[in-house]
Design a protein around this motif. Sequence first.
Motif, PDB file in Angstrom:
ATOM      1  N   VAL A 261      30.407 -99.004 -69.844  1.00  0.00           N
ATOM      2  CA  VAL A 261      31.771 -99.005 -69.306  1.00  0.00           C
ATOM      3  C   VAL A 261      32.542 -97.751 -69.708  1.00  0.00           C
ATOM      4  O   VAL A 261      33.617 -97.473 -69.164  1.00  0.00           O
ATOM      5  CB  VAL A 261      32.547-100.258 -69.760  1.00  0.00           C
ATOM      6  N   TYR A 262      31.995 -96.970 -70.675  1.00  0.00           N
ATOM      7  CA  TYR A 262      32.679 -95.739 -71.072  1.00  0.00           C
ATOM      8  C   TYR A 262      31.682 -94.814 -71.747  1.00  0.00           C
ATOM      9  O   TYR A 262      30.929 -95.235 -72.623  1.00  0.00           O
ATOM     10  CB  TYR A 262      33.839 -96.026 -72.035  1.00  0.00           C
ATOM     11  N   GLU A 263      31.686 -93.541 -71.360  1.00  0.00           N
ATOM     12  CA  GLU A 263      30.848 -92.530 -71.994  1.00  0.00           C
ATOM     13  C   GLU A 263      31.648 -91.247 -72.180  1.00  0.00           C
ATOM     14  O   GLU A 263      32.462 -90.879 -71.330  1.00  0.00           O
ATOM     15  CB  GLU A 263      29.606 -92.224 -71.146  1.00  0.00           C
ATOM     16  N   GLY A 264      31.381 -90.562 -73.307  1.00  0.00           N
ATOM     17  CA  GLY A 264      31.978 -89.256 -73.510  1.00  0.00           C
ATOM     18  C   GLY A 264      31.276 -88.181 -72.715  1.00  0.00           C
ATOM     19  O   GLY A 264      31.832 -87.125 -72.433  1.00  0.00           O
ATOM     20  N   TYR A 265      30.042 -88.423 -72.342  1.00  0.00           N
ATOM     21  CA  TYR A 265      29.295 -87.579 -71.397  1.00  0.00           C
ATOM     22  C   TYR A 265      28.269 -88.421 -70.664  1.00  0.00           C
ATOM     23  O   TYR A 265      28.338 -88.588 -69.466  1.00  0.00           O
ATOM     24  CB  TYR A 265      28.609 -86.401 -72.106  1.00  0.00           C
ATOM     25  N   GLY A 266      27.304 -88.980 -71.387  1.00  0.00           N
ATOM     26  CA  GLY A 266      26.226 -89.752 -70.778  1.00  0.00           C
ATOM     27  C   GLY A 266      24.948 -88.941 -70.670  1.00  0.00           C
ATOM     28  O   GLY A 266      24.418 -88.719 -69.590  1.00  0.00           O
ATOM     29  N   MET A 267      24.451 -88.480 -71.839  1.00  0.00           N
ATOM     30  CA  MET A 267      23.281 -87.609 -71.866  1.00  0.00           C
ATOM     31  C   MET A 267      22.057 -88.226 -71.207  1.00  0.00           C
ATOM     32  O   MET A 267      21.242 -87.513 -70.615  1.00  0.00           O
ATOM     33  CB  MET A 267      22.931 -87.264 -73.322  1.00  0.00           C
ATOM     34  N   VAL A 268      21.931 -89.552 -71.315  1.00  0.00           N
ATOM     35  CA  VAL A 268      20.726 -90.184 -70.771  1.00  0.00           C
ATOM     36  C   VAL A 268      20.640 -90.046 -69.259  1.00  0.00           C
ATOM     37  O   VAL A 268      19.553 -90.141 -68.686  1.00  0.00           O
ATOM     38  CB  VAL A 268      20.652 -91.678 -71.165  1.00  0.00           C
ATOM     39  N   ILE A 269      21.782 -89.802 -68.601  1.00  0.00           N
ATOM     40  CA  ILE A 269      21.737 -89.565 -67.157  1.00  0.00           C
ATOM     41  C   ILE A 269      20.952 -88.293 -66.868  1.00  0.00           C
ATOM     42  O   ILE A 269      20.061 -88.263 -66.003  1.00  0.00           O
ATOM     43  CB  ILE A 269      23.166 -89.463 -66.583  1.00  0.00           C
ATOM     44  N   ASP A 270      21.261 -87.228 -67.597  1.00  0.00           N
ATOM     45  CA  ASP A 270      20.520 -85.979 -67.420  1.00  0.00           C
ATOM     46  C   ASP A 270      19.055 -86.153 -67.794  1.00  0.00           C
ATOM     47  O   ASP A 270      18.166 -85.606 -67.128  1.00  0.00           O
ATOM     48  CB  ASP A 270      21.142 -84.880 -68.291  1.00  0.00           C
ATOM     49  N   GLU A 271      18.795 -86.891 -68.869  1.00  0.00           N
ATOM     50  CA  GLU A 271      17.413 -87.099 -69.287  1.00  0.00           C
ATOM     51  C   GLU A 271      16.618 -87.873 -68.239  1.00  0.00           C
ATOM     52  O   GLU A 271      15.447 -87.584 -67.997  1.00  0.00           O
ATOM     53  CB  GLU A 271      17.391 -87.821 -70.631  1.00  0.00           C
TER      54      GLU A 271
ATOM     55  N   ALA B  61      13.466 -86.605 -65.992  1.00  0.00           N
ATOM     56  CA  ALA B  61      12.220 -87.364 -65.908  1.00  0.00           C
ATOM     57  C   ALA B  61      11.898 -87.811 -64.482  1.00  0.00           C
ATOM     58  O   ALA B  61      10.909 -88.504 -64.262  1.00  0.00           O
ATOM     59  CB  ALA B  61      12.295 -88.586 -66.822  1.00  0.00           C
ATOM     60  N   GLY B  62      12.744 -87.438 -63.526  1.00  0.00           N
ATOM     61  CA  GLY B  62      12.471 -87.747 -62.127  1.00  0.00           C
ATOM     62  C   GLY B  62      12.898 -89.126 -61.686  1.00  0.00           C
ATOM     63  O   GLY B  62      12.387 -89.643 -60.683  1.00  0.00           O
ATOM     64  N   LEU B  63      13.847 -89.744 -62.375  1.00  0.00           N
ATOM     65  CA  LEU B  63      14.245 -91.112 -62.059  1.00  0.00           C
ATOM     66  C   LEU B  63      15.568 -91.149 -61.293  1.00  0.00           C
ATOM     67  O   LEU B  63      16.563 -90.587 -61.756  1.00  0.00           O
ATOM     68  CB  LEU B  63      14.406 -91.929 -63.340  1.00  0.00           C
ATOM     69  N   PRO B  64      15.624 -91.842 -60.158  1.00  0.00           N
ATOM     70  CA  PRO B  64      16.909 -92.155 -59.542  1.00  0.00           C
ATOM     71  C   PRO B  64      17.738 -92.998 -60.518  1.00  0.00           C
ATOM     72  O   PRO B  64      17.183 -93.754 -61.318  1.00  0.00           O
ATOM     73  CB  PRO B  64      16.537 -92.950 -58.297  1.00  0.00           C
ATOM     74  N   VAL B  65      19.059 -92.875 -60.443  1.00  0.00           N
ATOM     75  CA  VAL B  65      19.930 -93.458 -61.450  1.00  0.00           C
ATOM     76  C   VAL B  65      21.001 -94.331 -60.808  1.00  0.00           C
ATOM     77  O   VAL B  65      21.576 -93.977 -59.775  1.00  0.00           O
ATOM     78  CB  VAL B  65      20.617 -92.354 -62.290  1.00  0.00           C
ATOM     79  N   ILE B  66      21.268 -95.478 -61.442  1.00  0.00           N
ATOM     80  CA  ILE B  66      22.426 -96.313 -61.129  1.00  0.00           C
ATOM     81  C   ILE B  66      23.302 -96.343 -62.371  1.00  0.00           C
ATOM     82  O   ILE B  66      22.828 -96.677 -63.463  1.00  0.00           O
ATOM     83  CB  ILE B  66      22.015 -97.746 -60.744  1.00  0.00           C
ATOM     84  N   THR B  67      24.561 -95.980 -62.224  1.00  0.00           N
ATOM     85  CA  THR B  67      25.457 -95.969 -63.376  1.00  0.00           C
ATOM     86  C   THR B  67      26.893 -96.207 -62.922  1.00  0.00           C
ATOM     87  O   THR B  67      27.167 -96.331 -61.728  1.00  0.00           O
ATOM     88  CB  THR B  67      25.351 -94.648 -64.158  1.00  0.00           C
ATOM     89  N   THR B  68      27.804 -96.247 -63.897  1.00  0.00           N
ATOM     90  CA  THR B  68      29.207 -96.546 -63.621  1.00  0.00           C
ATOM     91  C   THR B  68      30.014 -95.258 -63.494  1.00  0.00           C
ATOM     92  O   THR B  68      29.483 -94.148 -63.600  1.00  0.00           O
ATOM     93  CB  THR B  68      29.818 -97.392 -64.755  1.00  0.00           C
ATOM     94  N   ASP B  69      31.322 -95.432 -63.326  1.00  0.00           N
ATOM     95  CA  ASP B  69      32.244 -94.297 -63.330  1.00  0.00           C
ATOM     96  C   ASP B  69      33.079 -94.305 -64.613  1.00  0.00           C
ATOM     97  O   ASP B  69      34.169 -93.740 -64.656  1.00  0.00           O
ATOM     98  CB  ASP B  69      33.164 -94.342 -62.105  1.00  0.00           C
ATOM     99  N   GLY B  70      32.563 -94.928 -65.672  1.00  0.00           N
ATOM    100  CA  GLY B  70      33.327 -95.094 -66.904  1.00  0.00           C
ATOM    101  C   GLY B  70      33.431 -93.817 -67.719  1.00  0.00           C
ATOM    102  O   GLY B  70      32.425 -93.197 -68.067  1.00  0.00           O
ATOM    103  N   GLY B  71      34.652 -93.403 -68.024  1.00  0.00           N
ATOM    104  CA  GLY B  71      34.865 -92.207 -68.833  1.00  0.00           C
ATOM    105  C   GLY B  71      34.354 -90.971 -68.138  1.00  0.00           C
ATOM    106  O   GLY B  71      34.619 -90.723 -66.954  1.00  0.00           O
ATOM    107  N   ALA B  72      33.599 -90.155 -68.871  1.00  0.00           N
ATOM    108  CA  ALA B  72      33.090 -88.897 -68.327  1.00  0.00           C
ATOM    109  C   ALA B  72      32.070 -89.106 -67.220  1.00  0.00           C
ATOM    110  O   ALA B  72      31.806 -88.186 -66.433  1.00  0.00           O
ATOM    111  CB  ALA B  72      32.467 -88.069 -69.454  1.00  0.00           C
ATOM    112  N   LEU B  73      31.502 -90.311 -67.116  1.00  0.00           N
ATOM    113  CA  LEU B  73      30.543 -90.581 -66.043  1.00  0.00           C
ATOM    114  C   LEU B  73      31.172 -90.412 -64.662  1.00  0.00           C
ATOM    115  O   LEU B  73      30.455 -90.177 -63.679  1.00  0.00           O
ATOM    116  CB  LEU B  73      29.975 -91.997 -66.180  1.00  0.00           C
TER     117      LEU B  73
ATOM    118  N   LEU C 154      28.184 -87.565 -60.919  1.00  0.00           N
ATOM    119  CA  LEU C 154      28.219 -87.137 -59.518  1.00  0.00           C
ATOM    120  C   LEU C 154      27.074 -86.162 -59.255  1.00  0.00           C
ATOM    121  O   LEU C 154      27.250 -84.944 -59.161  1.00  0.00           O
ATOM    122  CB  LEU C 154      29.575 -86.479 -59.200  1.00  0.00           C
ATOM    123  N   ARG C 155      25.879 -86.692 -59.135  1.00  0.00           N
ATOM    124  CA  ARG C 155      24.671 -85.890 -58.912  1.00  0.00           C
ATOM    125  C   ARG C 155      23.880 -86.487 -57.747  1.00  0.00           C
ATOM    126  O   ARG C 155      23.936 -87.703 -57.498  1.00  0.00           O
ATOM    127  CB  ARG C 155      23.769 -85.897 -60.148  1.00  0.00           C
TER     128      ARG C 155
END
Length: 483
Positions: A268-278, A282-294, A299-300
């Motif tokens: 629900v909140y991230e200061g960045y969300g490094m695991v999104i980049d990771e 690794a070639g994985l499509p991502v589902i995530t929230t718009d919490g904080g810096a996300l 937006l990728r």
Amino acid sequence: MANSEPLTSVLFVVPGDPEQKTGGYRYVQRVVAGLRDNGVDAFVSGLCGSFPVPDRMAEASMNRLLAALADDSVVVLDGLAMGGLPDVIANHASRLRVVSLVHHALADETGLTQELQDWLFRVERRALSKVAGVITTSAHTAHRLKDYSVPATAIRVVEPGADTIAGIGAETQPSRAQGPTIHLLCVAHLSPRKAQHHLVEALSDLRDCSWHCTLAGSLDRDEHYAHELGGIIANLGLEHRISLLGELDDLELAGAYRNADVFVLPSVYEGYGMVIDEAIAAGLPVITTDGGALSTTGLRPGVRQYQAGDVAGLRACLEDWLTNPGALGEAATQVQQAARSLRSWQSTAIDFQRALEDLLPPPDPTTFDSDWLALREPADHLARNKRLLSEVLVWAEQDYCHPGVLSGHHAPPLLVVDLGTGTGSNARYLVPAMTVPQRWVLLDQDEHLLALAGERLQHLDVPLETHACHLNAKRLAGQIPDG
């Protein structure tokens, strides 16, 4: 003003074990490694005690570590470690060159009472006012720090990097999601802010789809939440479809990414969300929230977002990719494109070094040539104010022979502290003029000039001490001896 001197050494200070595998700790680990590759002596030290609400052990640990550092040492204090210790930071910030690394404001953590949230806001704002600057991992956090009265000129943003994990990546995994079961992966320590319970709830309504979900992350950082989450999974009868693996080492984590088809971060909140980049690396499509810096870092291409806390929105995103292979395949193709634009950790380390050099003023470089000082000394002595000198002499006599001293006894020698003494010109002028016993303490930042002063004042036959130190507004009071 930017520091003209390159960074040569820096100490990072974090709470607890520096080898922890959360995003914040990995950020420090990778930056330290990158700085070392650039020739900087970079180290990490962990603190004992509880954080971010510090106990006595935490306070003592921070105080002991900072007190042991030499003047002008460059120190990067993790916000989780320093936010609750403004008084300790204030005691050392004047003689050290301190920058704070803030991933997100402490008061923005989920599940805090209003009282604790208010306290964290107050103490972190005080702590941030004591440091020379702040480095954040996202523009979102930098903007948030305006509420903490941190000037924009004292903030630099250095976003994380992302390297291909253990040789896997989008380009080497072009045909994921070919099997009957879609493998979902969530990498985050178990906590209310990471909101794994939202993911479990959303999946409980998608039992008819073919999926398996792996939750990888520490079970110990919030044991109560981890226990509750395990109970929810069991009550829903999903023990065989949702795996709680705990914290994984690097090889195990690489295997988890390799075996996954979709990455999900319900935080629900991230200061960045490094695991999104990771995950993208690794070639994985991502589902995530718009919490904080996300709201911006998410937006990728190949990333689906939903409103933080909206379980129905999460369920819709999951259902679309679980039931529509074409949509998931298109997202996987987009991830390949996004992975090409990810920044490396080496770039992050370079930017971090530049940020430190930009934020930290160099030690005062003021120096004077000893020959020039010798040439100007006669003119300097002639220019002295004779009236002021006479007042000083009268004051010195009165201070030495003050009425409070018993008859037949004299006061201790008059202690004179000379600020910015150079080669001792002031002492050469005043010592012969003052007839009372004297003791002089000479302060200057130039050790060469201090050595010359000691040599050239020996003939005056008064006790002398020399101390090399930087004299500025913050440090001056601490350099002047008692009395």
